[in-house]
Enzyme design. Structure first.
Site, mmCIF file in Angstrom:
data_model
loop_
_atom_site.group_PDB
_atom_site.id
_atom_site.type_symbol
_atom_site.label_atom_id
_atom_site.label_comp_id
_atom_site.label_asym_id
_atom_site.label_seq_id
_atom_site.Cartn_x
_atom_site.Cartn_y
_atom_site.Cartn_z
ATOM 1 N N SER A 119 -4.270 5.044 -8.743
ATOM 2 C CA SER A 119 -3.508 4.780 -9.963
ATOM 3 C C SER A 119 -4.367 5.060 -11.183
ATOM 4 O O SER A 119 -5.595 4.876 -11.155
ATOM 5 C CB SER A 119 -3.113 3.301 -9.946
ATOM 6 N N LYS A 177 -7.495 -1.116 -6.260
ATOM 7 C CA LYS A 177 -7.374 0.352 -6.163
ATOM 8 C C LYS A 177 -8.752 0.991 -6.326
ATOM 9 O O LYS A 177 -9.122 1.921 -5.611
ATOM 10 C CB LYS A 177 -6.418 0.881 -7.232
ATOM 11 N N TYR A 230 -5.180 -6.198 -9.095
ATOM 12 C CA TYR A 230 -4.498 -5.022 -8.548
ATOM 13 C C TYR A 230 -5.320 -3.761 -8.842
ATOM 14 O O TYR A 230 -5.619 -2.973 -7.927
ATOM 15 C CB TYR A 230 -3.074 -4.876 -9.134
HETATM 16 P P1 NAD Z 1 6.542 -0.049 -3.211
HETATM 17 O O1 NAD Z 1 6.255 -1.505 -3.212
HETATM 18 O O2 NAD Z 1 7.931 0.393 -3.484
HETATM 19 O O3 NAD Z 1 6.074 0.601 -1.813
HETATM 20 C C1 NAD Z 1 5.001 0.091 -1.071
HETATM 21 C C2 NAD Z 1 5.508 -0.137 0.340
HETATM 22 O O4 NAD Z 1 4.434 -0.630 1.143
HETATM 23 C C3 NAD Z 1 6.636 -1.157 0.425
HETATM 24 O O5 NAD Z 1 7.720 -0.576 1.128
HETATM 25 C C4 NAD Z 1 6.034 -2.326 1.197
HETATM 26 O O6 NAD Z 1 7.000 -2.966 2.003
HETATM 27 C C5 NAD Z 1 4.942 -1.649 1.989
HETATM 28 N N1 NAD Z 1 3.777 -2.496 2.333
HETATM 29 C C6 NAD Z 1 3.059 -3.280 1.505
HETATM 30 N N2 NAD Z 1 2.062 -3.869 2.186
HETATM 31 C C7 NAD Z 1 2.146 -3.434 3.460
HETATM 32 C C8 NAD Z 1 1.392 -3.698 4.622
HETATM 33 N N3 NAD Z 1 0.355 -4.538 4.621
HETATM 34 N N4 NAD Z 1 1.734 -3.077 5.768
HETATM 35 C C9 NAD Z 1 2.800 -2.239 5.800
HETATM 36 N N5 NAD Z 1 3.555 -1.960 4.725
HETATM 37 C C10 NAD Z 1 3.223 -2.565 3.566
HETATM 38 O O7 NAD Z 1 5.534 0.642 -4.246
HETATM 39 P P2 NAD Z 1 5.502 2.129 -4.795
HETATM 40 O O8 NAD Z 1 5.833 2.083 -6.241
HETATM 41 O O9 NAD Z 1 6.238 3.035 -3.911
HETATM 42 O O10 NAD Z 1 3.948 2.410 -4.697
HETATM 43 C C11 NAD Z 1 3.367 3.072 -3.594
HETATM 44 C C12 NAD Z 1 1.862 3.108 -3.783
HETATM 45 O O11 NAD Z 1 1.563 3.776 -5.005
HETATM 46 C C13 NAD Z 1 1.208 1.734 -3.878
HETATM 47 O O12 NAD Z 1 -0.024 1.773 -3.198
HETATM 48 C C14 NAD Z 1 1.001 1.547 -5.365
HETATM 49 O O13 NAD Z 1 -0.094 0.710 -5.641
HETATM 50 C C15 NAD Z 1 0.718 2.977 -5.803
HETATM 51 N N6 NAD Z 1 1.021 3.204 -7.213
HETATM 52 C C16 NAD Z 1 2.278 2.868 -7.697
HETATM 53 C C17 NAD Z 1 2.567 3.060 -9.043
HETATM 54 C C18 NAD Z 1 3.891 2.651 -9.608
HETATM 55 O O14 NAD Z 1 3.983 2.439 -10.820
HETATM 56 N N7 NAD Z 1 4.947 2.554 -8.826
HETATM 57 C C19 NAD Z 1 1.592 3.614 -9.898
HETATM 58 C C20 NAD Z 1 0.356 3.961 -9.352
HETATM 59 C C21 NAD Z 1 0.076 3.749 -8.015
HETATM 60 C C1 WQD Z 2 4.927 0.740 -19.830
HETATM 61 C C2 WQD Z 2 5.032 0.456 -21.308
HETATM 62 C C3 WQD Z 2 4.543 -1.823 -21.893
HETATM 63 C C4 WQD Z 2 7.951 -3.572 -19.773
HETATM 64 C C5 WQD Z 2 1.780 -0.506 -14.844
HETATM 65 C C6 WQD Z 2 0.543 -0.901 -14.104
HETATM 66 C C7 WQD Z 2 -0.180 0.319 -13.602
HETATM 67 C C8 WQD Z 2 0.756 1.236 -12.808
HETATM 68 C C9 WQD Z 2 2.042 1.485 -13.508
HETATM 69 C C10 WQD Z 2 0.526 0.877 -10.480
HETATM 70 C C11 WQD Z 2 3.911 -0.426 -21.852
HETATM 71 C C12 WQD Z 2 5.979 -1.500 -22.190
HETATM 72 C C13 WQD Z 2 7.039 -2.689 -20.302
HETATM 73 C C14 WQD Z 2 8.804 -4.282 -20.649
HETATM 74 C C15 WQD Z 2 7.786 -3.151 -22.511
HETATM 75 N N1 WQD Z 2 1.124 0.663 -11.546
HETATM 76 N N2 WQD Z 2 6.947 -2.477 -21.648
HETATM 77 N N3 WQD Z 2 8.695 -4.049 -21.999
HETATM 78 O O1 WQD Z 2 1.751 -1.192 -17.932
HETATM 79 O O2 WQD Z 2 1.653 1.337 -18.139
HETATM 80 O O3 WQD Z 2 1.427 0.304 -15.940
HETATM 81 O O4 WQD Z 2 2.627 0.260 -13.959
HETATM 82 O O5 WQD Z 2 -0.537 1.399 -10.299
HETATM 83 O O6 WQD Z 2 -1.236 -0.134 -12.836
HETATM 84 O O7 WQD Z 2 -0.302 -1.613 -14.996
HETATM 85 O O8 WQD Z 2 3.635 0.272 -17.029
HETATM 86 O O9 WQD Z 2 6.078 0.144 -17.037
HETATM 87 O O10 WQD Z 2 4.746 -2.003 -17.145
HETATM 88 O O11 WQD Z 2 4.779 -0.492 -19.120
HETATM 89 O O12 WQD Z 2 7.720 -2.983 -23.753
HETATM 90 O O13 WQD Z 2 9.629 -5.116 -20.228
HETATM 91 O O14 WQD Z 2 6.243 -0.289 -21.547
HETATM 92 O O15 WQD Z 2 4.003 -2.655 -22.888
HETATM 93 O O16 WQD Z 2 3.636 0.007 -23.161
HETATM 94 P P1 WQD Z 2 2.058 0.129 -17.370
HETATM 95 P P2 WQD Z 2 4.864 -0.573 -17.509
#
Ligand code: NAD
Ligand code: WQD
Length: 336
Positions: A124, A153, A149
């Site tokens: 991330s 990562k 979190y």
């Molecule tokens: P998500 O929660 O929709 O998907 C993650 C999946 O992993 C879920 O289906 C959950 O049931 C499963 N899971 C969690 N722990 C588990 C375990 N111990 N064993 C088996 N399954 C397990 O999340 P997502 O948004 O699809 O994110 C996927 C990956 O990408 C995550 O690692 C997340 O940290 C990373 N990521 C997400 C974002 C975002 O904003 N969505 C941003 C950057 C990185």
């Molecule tokens: C985006 C913008 C908020 C909600 C997070 C995690 C990051 C990554 C992605 C996994 C910001 C604003 C948000 C709301 C708002 N996840 N906001 N009202 O904070 O960039 O990142 O998700 O890896 O680790 O920190 O994403 O969607 O929460 O926010 O005004 O109800 O929207 O302040 O500027 P963020 P976000």
């Protein structure tokens, strides 16, 4: 080619499975369903005509992984499984480190035993913390994370980096996602957060569909174009294709590979509200509120390395991200 997809029932994993099937690959999904619904599998089948093999189980269950690797000829692993809610990670650090860090170590150990040494990891942009400059390149400083979190990562990145140093026959790819949003254009699959959404786009979508009254905009006094936070939103289908590009581009090459997956464009909160209002044809109610603790002002990716080395570039606009999210949310107001 059989590719193990951990967390493949989740938001990004499920969209990536669709893209993989359409690229002729065979995803095998494992997921413990702690943050996903079994219905996802039917939706993947509706879109692609293929129901992938799904095994419910936990990545921390080493015996489960051992039997899986023994039963299948897994070529590589894409590791999505993890917990991802920033606020929850502050309240439950042990659960986050156990699931995300320990889970990744158990997975890597099972892979090594089975002789499977090609791994793509969902990292991330959070590993960059509060960036000193934008756009953020892959060589920008990492590790100054602001919550468990993000630290989890960063720790997994470090563990996998050390693994490649010690055992150079591994191919490990760290993909640092910026802000994934959007949904499959069919409207059959999308993001389905449980409870109150933490992230901007699902919150806006739930306001638009009438599940919530109004969006709280967290601060309008940042030094950004309109005072609200700026992020690099990337369409989940572009993100999905980035995984295929990574598997094909560097997935066979030994060593450590690190890529940002973003668009290179920053959008403000109010620009996202505006784009969504256009997509759904009505205003999205919002109120300016205080800043959210821990938020940064702005962040967007340098995409040059992925373009140069993977030949991959995000192509979908913010308007498409909003339109596809709205199609998903309006067809499935309560999610799956
Ligand atoms: P998500 O929660 O929709 O998907 C993650 C999946 O992993 C879920 O289906 C959950 O049931 C499963 N899971 C969690 N722990 C588990 C375990 N111990 N064993 C088996 N399954 C397990 O999340 P997502 O948004 O699809 O994110 C996927 C990956 O990408 C995550 O690692 C997340 O940290 C990373 N990521 C997400 C974002 C975002 O904003 N969505 C941003 C950057 C990185
Ligand atoms: C985006 C913008 C908020 C909600 C997070 C995690 C990051 C990554 C992605 C996994 C910001 C604003 C948000 C709301 C708002 N996840 N906001 N009202 O904070 O960039 O990142 O998700 O890896 O680790 O920190 O994403 O969607 O929460 O926010 O005004 O109800 O929207 O302040 O500027 P963020 P976000």
């Amino acid at each position: 080619m059989e590719v193990l997809i951990t967390g493949g029932m989740g938001y990004i994993g499920s969209h990536t499975c669709v893209e993989m099937i359409e690229a002729g690959m065979t995803p095998i999904i494992i997921d413990n369903l702690c943050n996903a619904k079994a219905e996802v599998l039917n939706r993947i089948e509706q879109i692609t005509g293929v129901k992938p093999l799904f095994l419910q189980g936990d990545i921390r269950d080493e015996a489960f992984l051992d039997s899986l690797f023994a039963a299948h000829d897994i070529h590589s692993v894409i590791h999505f499984a993890g917990l991802k809610a920033v606020g929850e990670s502050v309240a439950k650090p042990l659960e986050y480190y156990d699931n995300n860090v320990n889970g990744s170590l158990v997975l890597a150990r099972a892979m090594r035993k089975a002789g499977v040494k090609r791994l793509v990891f969902s990292s991330s942009a959070t590993v960059y913390g509060d960036p000193q400059q934008v756009p953020i390149t892959e060589s920008s400083p990492v590790g100054e994370t602001t919550n468990p979190y993000g630290t989890s990562k960063f720790m997994v990145e470090q563990c996998l980096t050390d693994l490649v140093h010690a055992e150079p026959d591994w191919s490990v790819t760290l993909l640092r996602y910026f802000n994934p949003v959007g949904a499959h254009p069919s409207g059959l699959m999308g993001e389905d957060p449980q409870g109150i959404p933490n992230n901007l786009m699902p919150f806006i979508a739930q306001v638009a569909v009438g599940r919530r009254e109004k969006l709280a905009v967290f601060g309008d006094d940042y030094s950004t174009k309109d005072g609200t936070g700026v992020r690099d939103y990337i369409h989940v289908m572009d993100l999905a294709s980035g995984h295929i590009a990574a598997l094909k581009g560097v997935g066979e090459k030994a060593g450590l590979h690190v890529f940002n997956l973003g668009t290179g464009q920053g959008s403000s909160v109010l620009e996202m509200v505006q784009a969504f209002s256009q997509a759904c044809g009505k205003p999205v109610a919002y109120e300016i509120c205080p800043r959210r603790p821990g938020d940064i002002a702005e962040c967007w990716a340098s995409t040059e390395k992925a373009e140069r080395e993977l030949g991959w570039k995000a192509t979908r606009s913010v308007a498409e991200m909003a339109a596809d999210t709205w199609r998903w949310q309006s067809n499935n107001p309560q999610g799956y």
